[in-house]
Design a protein around this motif. Structure first.
Motif, PDB file in Angstrom:
ATOM      1  N   UNK A 164       0.721  -1.029   0.041  1.00  0.00           N
ATOM      2  CA  UNK A 164      -0.037   0.128   0.203  1.00  0.00           C
ATOM      3  C   UNK A 164       0.927   1.242  -0.130  1.00  0.00           C
ATOM      4  N   UNK A 165       0.952   1.952  -1.130  1.00  0.00           N
ATOM      5  CA  UNK A 165       1.967   2.998  -1.172  1.00  0.00           C
ATOM      6  C   UNK A 165       1.008   4.653  -0.732  1.00  0.00           C
ATOM      7  N   UNK A 166       1.660   5.382   0.263  1.00  0.00           N
ATOM      8  CA  UNK A 166       1.181   6.629   0.738  1.00  0.00           C
ATOM      9  C   UNK A 166       2.062   7.531   0.390  1.00  0.00           C
ATOM     10  N   UNK A 167       1.487   8.688   0.429  1.00  0.00           N
ATOM     11  CA  UNK A 167       2.266   9.761   0.039  1.00  0.00           C
ATOM     12  C   UNK A 167       3.548  10.272   0.795  1.00  0.00           C
ATOM     13  N   UNK A 168       3.385  10.359   2.108  1.00  0.00           N
ATOM     14  CA  UNK A 168       4.640  10.763   2.907  1.00  0.00           C
ATOM     15  C   UNK A 168       4.498  10.057   4.233  1.00  0.00           C
ATOM     16  N   UNK A 169       5.627  10.432   5.061  1.00  0.00           N
ATOM     17  CA  UNK A 169       5.700   9.613   6.379  1.00  0.00           C
ATOM     18  C   UNK A 169       4.692  10.182   7.360  1.00  0.00           C
ATOM     19  N   UNK A 170       4.278  11.298   7.298  1.00  0.00           N
ATOM     20  CA  UNK A 170       3.156  12.072   8.106  1.00  0.00           C
ATOM     21  C   UNK A 170       1.858  11.053   8.266  1.00  0.00           C
ATOM     22  N   UNK A 171       1.579  10.562   6.819  1.00  0.00           N
ATOM     23  CA  UNK A 171       0.384   9.988   6.613  1.00  0.00           C
ATOM     24  C   UNK A 171       0.689   8.385   7.045  1.00  0.00           C
ATOM     25  N   UNK A 172       1.868   7.932   6.796  1.00  0.00           N
ATOM     26  CA  UNK A 172       2.294   6.671   7.275  1.00  0.00           C
ATOM     27  C   UNK A 172       2.140   6.496   8.944  1.00  0.00           C
ATOM     28  N   UNK A 173       2.717   7.500   9.601  1.00  0.00           N
ATOM     29  CA  UNK A 173       2.469   7.611  11.109  1.00  0.00           C
ATOM     30  C   UNK A 173       1.154   7.865  11.479  1.00  0.00           C
ATOM     31  N   UNK A 194      -0.436  -6.615   5.735  1.00  0.00           N
ATOM     32  CA  UNK A 194      -0.199  -5.375   4.863  1.00  0.00           C
ATOM     33  C   UNK A 194       1.198  -5.112   5.113  1.00  0.00           C
ATOM     34  N   UNK A 195       1.695  -4.401   3.917  1.00  0.00           N
ATOM     35  CA  UNK A 195       3.029  -3.771   3.964  1.00  0.00           C
ATOM     36  C   UNK A 195       2.715  -2.288   3.571  1.00  0.00           C
ATOM     37  N   UNK A 196       2.513  -1.095   4.353  1.00  0.00           N
ATOM     38  CA  UNK A 196       2.456  -0.038   3.827  1.00  0.00           C
ATOM     39  C   UNK A 196       3.693   0.933   3.723  1.00  0.00           C
ATOM     40  N   UNK A 197       3.870   1.772   2.784  1.00  0.00           N
ATOM     41  CA  UNK A 197       5.295   2.272   2.718  1.00  0.00           C
ATOM     42  C   UNK A 197       5.092   3.828   2.080  1.00  0.00           C
ATOM     43  N   UNK A 204      19.409   7.807   2.971  1.00  0.00           N
ATOM     44  CA  UNK A 204      20.013   6.593   3.119  1.00  0.00           C
ATOM     45  C   UNK A 204      19.228   5.418   2.612  1.00  0.00           C
ATOM     46  N   UNK A 205      17.896   5.474   2.431  1.00  0.00           N
ATOM     47  CA  UNK A 205      17.210   4.445   2.195  1.00  0.00           C
ATOM     48  C   UNK A 205      15.945   4.661   1.005  1.00  0.00           C
ATOM     49  N   UNK A 206      15.540   3.710   0.414  1.00  0.00           N
ATOM     50  CA  UNK A 206      14.462   3.811  -0.731  1.00  0.00           C
ATOM     51  C   UNK A 206      13.149   4.079  -0.038  1.00  0.00           C
ATOM     52  N   UNK A 207      12.814   3.325   1.081  1.00  0.00           N
ATOM     53  CA  UNK A 207      11.183   3.300   1.396  1.00  0.00           C
ATOM     54  C   UNK A 207      11.243   3.201   2.976  1.00  0.00           C
ATOM     55  N   UNK A 208      10.287   3.769   3.548  1.00  0.00           N
ATOM     56  CA  UNK A 208      10.179   3.785   5.131  1.00  0.00           C
ATOM     57  C   UNK A 208       8.633   3.076   4.853  1.00  0.00           C
ATOM     58  N   UNK A 209       8.516   1.905   6.065  1.00  0.00           N
ATOM     59  CA  UNK A 209       7.361   1.048   5.958  1.00  0.00           C
ATOM     60  C   UNK A 209       6.679   0.795   7.321  1.00  0.00           C
ATOM     61  N   UNK A 247      17.197  -0.294  -0.136  1.00  0.00           N
ATOM     62  CA  UNK A 247      17.346  -0.442   1.289  1.00  0.00           C
ATOM     63  C   UNK A 247      15.906  -0.003   1.868  1.00  0.00           C
ATOM     64  N   UNK A 248      15.444  -0.977   2.788  1.00  0.00           N
ATOM     65  CA  UNK A 248      14.057  -0.621   3.109  1.00  0.00           C
ATOM     66  C   UNK A 248      14.045  -0.253   4.702  1.00  0.00           C
ATOM     67  N   UNK A 249      13.463   0.609   5.293  1.00  0.00           N
ATOM     68  CA  UNK A 249      13.206   0.937   6.611  1.00  0.00           C
ATOM     69  C   UNK A 249      12.015   0.503   7.469  1.00  0.00           C
ATOM     70  N   UNK A 250      12.302   0.020   8.381  1.00  0.00           N
ATOM     71  CA  UNK A 250      10.903  -0.301   9.171  1.00  0.00           C
ATOM     72  C   UNK A 250      11.082  -0.162  10.721  1.00  0.00           C
TER      73      UNK A 250
END
Length: 292
Positions: A164-173, A194-197, A204-209, A247-250
């Motif tokens: 599930x791709x979301x726009x930014x880290x605030x939405x992810x949070x 689910x893997x939301x990113x 440093x990384x390509x995605x935060x999840x 490189x994936x952050x989680x």
């Protein structure tokens, strides 16, 4: 009266970031004589999202069985990395290559310095557009929260996850998961979870999840190698990120943050992913004695 069995369970944090955080897994060595019922009981007593049981194999270097507190699972990324990091640190692996037998076949393991990598198969994609509205509802999200032209997709490289791709880290949070609804959808689609990113906001990384898997007794997990593989494939195939390594952050947005880093290398022929290797660093942190 049956005698109590007493065994040691090594707790290993996989996918650690700068030797901190990561995702803890239980590792039980010399598990040849344990039944599946005993393994499930041990996993429940350990109380972590997954425990890996290592035994002898006639087909590979080691046989691995994975159990959550409530069921057996075919693959587990962080428990694989935990097990092979622990085996390597005990000098039980010769050289830089090894292999694991699971209930789903034989997979390659590669050791690169302090990192362990596990093989996953080429991705399979399933259209889940008919569940799109319900998936968004289960996360308290709406259409405006999503990356444009990036479809919610089911991706399987050994286990099935909805990406599930979301726009930014605030939405992810701000995500508020409805675990009952996620569980129902996961049952309908036969998902791990689910893997939301979102695309990473640092260099440093390509995605935060974030990963949610209530069907397997996991509300949120800090590092999921079997989900990072599908995400890397999604980035390559669906978002046109034409690179071989990701490189994936989680774990950053958990109630108690446990930052994790997962490395994914894609093996590509003629612009098609043929398989991938996902990995990270594991550190032994403690030991538990379990009686059954």
């Amino acid at each position: 009266m049956n005698k109590l069995k007493k065994l040691n369970v090594q707790i290993v944090n996989a996918f650690v970031r700068e030797n901190k955080g990561g995702n803890p897994a239980g590792v039980v060595l010399d598990a040849n004589d344990l039944t599946n019922e005993e393994k499930l009981l041990i996993a429940a007593k350990v109380g972590l999202s997954e425990t890996a049981f290592v035994s002898k194999s006639a087909k590979a270097d080691f046989k691995l069985d994975f159990f959550t507190p409530n069921r057996q699972i075919a693959h587990c990324g962080h428990a694989t990395i935990a097990a092979f990091s622990h085996l390597s640190q005990l000098n039980k692996i010769n050289g830089f290559q090894s292999s694991k037998e699971t209930i789903d076949g034989i997979k390659e393991i590669i050791l690169k310095g302090e990192l362990a990598f596990m093989e996953q198969q080429a991705p399979k994609y399933v259209d889940v557009s008919e569940k799109r509205k319900l998936i968004l509802e289960s996360l308290s999200l709406n259409e405006n929260d999503l990356i444009e032209n990036a479809p919610i997709s089911l991706v399987n490289t050994g286990n099935s996850f909805v990406i599930i791709p979301v726009l930014n880290s605030e939405i992810l949070k701000k995500i508020k998961p409805n675990f009952d609804l996620i569980n129902d959808i996961s049952n309908d689609l036969d998902l791990i979870g689910y893997y939301v990113f979102t695309n990473s906001e640092n260099s440093e990384s390509d995605a935060t999840t974030r990963m949610f898997a209530p069907r397997y007794g996991i509300e949120e997990e800090s590092g999921t190698g079997m989900a990072a593989g599908p995400l890397a494939c999604f980035l390559y195939d669906k978002l046109n990120s034409k690179k071989n390594s990701f490189l994936i952050e989680q774990g950053n947005f958990m109630s108690i943050p446990s930052p994790s880093l997962i490395y994914v290398d894609l093996i590509i022929q003629n612009e098609q992913i043929t398989k991938l290797m996902a990995g990270g660093k594991g550190i032994s942190v403690s030991q538990k004695t379990i009686k059954i």
